[in-house]
Design an enzyme around this catalytic site. Structure first.
Site, short mmCIF file in Angstrom:
data_model
loop_
_atom_site.label_atom_id
_atom_site.label_comp_id
_atom_site.label_asym_id
_atom_site.label_seq_id
_atom_site.Cartn_x
_atom_site.Cartn_y
_atom_site.Cartn_z
N ASP A 208 0.82 -1.20 0.00
CA ASP A 208 0.00 0.00 0.00
C ASP A 208 0.87 1.26 0.00
OD1 ASP A 208 -2.68 1.35 0.52
OD2 ASP A 208 -1.53 2.05 2.25
N GLU A 267 13.31 -16.06 -1.46
CA GLU A 267 13.48 -17.26 -0.64
C GLU A 267 12.23 -18.14 -0.69
OE1 GLU A 267 14.79 -16.49 3.35
OE2 GLU A 267 15.86 -14.67 2.75
#
Length: 552
Positions: A208, A267
């Protein structure tokens, strides 16, 4: 046509994919308190899957005092009780994944709630462990704010704190103090909070207002901006529009931080980010933020504007093409912050033409280079609701009423049934916002079995899109300058093995355009339901019509 357009071999499921935004407060109320919740999302995921989308984006459900309905987070790692609990969220993940849907959640990294434990500690004194976790500044000699920065919601971006005898920065509501991401400890904490949700199984984040994450530490004043007068000769309602926002957002330090975010997500194979960026130079920011291992994609407010003329779209899309280069846009024409596109983009059109334009705009999004984000209710053709002042909940609208009515008109509850069910099946009690009367006849149950209803038009378009050749995902885009009410563009994959010619009539009157010689003998792959024809080398397009040709 054959093949699936989503290239999942390298984990880029999001490229050219379709994301469905769920505003949880207004989606489905499962526990009967008038507010939508996570169990309600679980209940309706089969419906979402039936649309043919690839992922859901869930707007904030974190613990919050709800000053800005969840965008003021008081605990990044917990679910607010009005939405359920962490076990309910785990059920959302499990159900969505079982249906083949990815789950994206909002993350608000630029600010927190003023009731967050971090801010409570930070404002207690100037020398505590979190004293520098937020943006604090001394008053000027006359006691006024440190500079002229304005809040997005109007008025000064600075609020006085009596305990510290300092101002704190708040780019939105006064209850939303800005975090100081120049502090390495704050960055580490936010990355750890992202990891918490990744470990829980989320497939990505919508970040956001991400270009607000850093401010210029010099605290220089923003320069003034020439204002546009309205039809009555009056300046803008919101004082935010009186400045060029040079120093309060979109700072270079953010680029380095976004690389850290990307490194974390790598990851987790397949995890992605889409950033919300609103700036005076949006395309430049989108380009910077989606290259060099930063965000996977970004969306701006360009197509959330009032203007949807062919010339505006041509200019916007061409500028984006020129600037973004290898970056990746996400196209959205509706969300929880702007009036619904059905109303906003159909001013001056009769109801029948408006109903035809909604699927045309979806077709446009699907054929543009980039990904697509749909907002709940778009698939039903919901118009903007007119919410009475006494029913307003949005502080933005309450503060600026009546010149600006806020964002409640696009946030009213989803209409699920229209057969005597109270509140159109959203809730059995009075909902937090009233269900719009004009939405009842557009309820999902009403449209479900009608082949030509908006809901099934959207489903058919998304199915058609999923079956396009895979090369479309990364094909180049060339906007043609026609100078009229037509939006015309070409897409071509590497080596020109597959080329698309797309023509849409955004005007009130019928129009025609020559099919380029390069597309002679090409296949008309226009999905069912769109008017128009090829006649003697000319494409004839009534209002709201479209034709798409594929040359192999």
């Amino acid at each position: 046509m054959s093949g699936i357009h989503k290239d999942k071999s390298n984990g880029e499921w999001w490229r050219n994919g379709v994301i469905y935004q769920i505003y949880p407060r207004s989606f489905c109320d499962a526990n009967g308190d008038g507010i939508g919740d996570l169990p309600g999302i679980v209940e309706k995921l089969d419906y979402v899957k039936s649309l043919g989308v690839d992922a859901i984006w869930i707007s904030p459900f974190f613990k919050s005092p709800m000053a800005d309905f969840g965008y003021d987070v008081s605990d990044y790692r917990d679910v607010d009780p009005i939405f359920g609990n962490l076990a309910d969220f785990d059920r959302v993940i499990d159900k969505a994944h079982s249906l083949g849907l990815k789950v994206i959640i909002d993350q608000i990294l630029s600010h927190t709630s003023d009731q967050h434990a971090w801010f409570e500690e930070s404002r207690a004194s100037r020398d505590n462990a979190k004293a520098d976790w937020y943006v604090w500044a001394d008053a000027k000699e006359d006691g006024s704010a440190p500079n002229n920065w304005m809040s997005n919601f109007g008025g000064s971006a600075w609020r006085w704190c009596t305990r510290r005898r300092q101002y704190y920065l708040t780019n939105f509501l006064k209850e939303q103090p800005d975090l100081n991401l120049h502090n390495p400890e704050v960055q580490e904490q936010l990355l750890a909070d992202l990891r918490f949700w990744l470990d829980r199984g989320v497939d990505g984040f919508r970040l956001d207002a991400i270009n607000h994450a850093f401010h210029n530490q010099s605290l220089q004043d923003n320069p003034g901006r020439p204002v546009k007068l309205d039809e009555n000769g009056l300046p803008p309602v919101n004082s935010y529009e009186y400045q060029w926002h040079i120093h309060d957002k979109s700072q270079p330090e953010n680029l380095v931080f976004l690389q850290r975010v990307r490194a974390l997500l790598e990851e987790y194979p397949g995890a992605m980010t889409v950033g919300e960026v609103g700036d005076d130079n949006t395309h430049k920011i989108m380009a910077e933020y989606t290259t060099e291992n930063r965000l996977n994609m970004a969306y701006s407010f360009d197509l959330l504007s009032e203007d949807c003329s062919a010339q505006f779209l041509r200019d916007t899309l061409e500028k984006n093409r020129q600037v973004i280069e290898e970056g990746w846009p996400c196209w959205s024409i509706s969300n929880h912050d702007v009036p619904r596109s059905f109303t906003r983009w159909n001013k001056g059109f009769d109801s029948e033409t408006a109903m035809a334009r909604a699927p045309m705009f979806l077709l446009m999004q699907l054929m543009l280079r980039g990904s697509v984000c749909l907002y709940q209710g778009e698939e039903l053709g919901l118009p903007e609701a007119d919410v009475a002042f006494e029913d307003l909940q949005d502080p933005y609208g309450i503060n600026l009423w009546p010149e600006f009515k806020g964002r409640d008109g696009c946030r009213t509850p989803m209409p699920w049934f229209n057969g005597g069910e109270i509140n159109a099946g959203f809730s059995k009690v009075k909902p937090w916002l009233p269900v719009a009367e004009e939405h009842y006849h557009l309820a999902a149950s009403v449209q479900e079995d009608e082949q030509h209803a908006m809901l099934n038009r959207f489903r058919a378009l998304l199915k058609w899109h999923a079956e396009l050749p895979s090369a479309l995902a990364t094909a180049s885009q060339n906007i043609l300058e026609t100078g009229d009410d037509l939006l015309v563009f070409e897409r071509a994959d590497e080596g020109d093995a597959e080329r698309y010619f797309v023509a849409l009539n955004l005007g009130q009157e019928a129009a025609e355009i020559d099919l380029p010689e390069a597309f002679a003998g090409s296949e008309d792959i226009t999905p069912e339901g769109f008017a128009g024809a090829l006649n003697g080398g000319k494409i004839e397009l009534p209002a709201a019509a479209a034709r798409i040709f594929l040359k192999k």
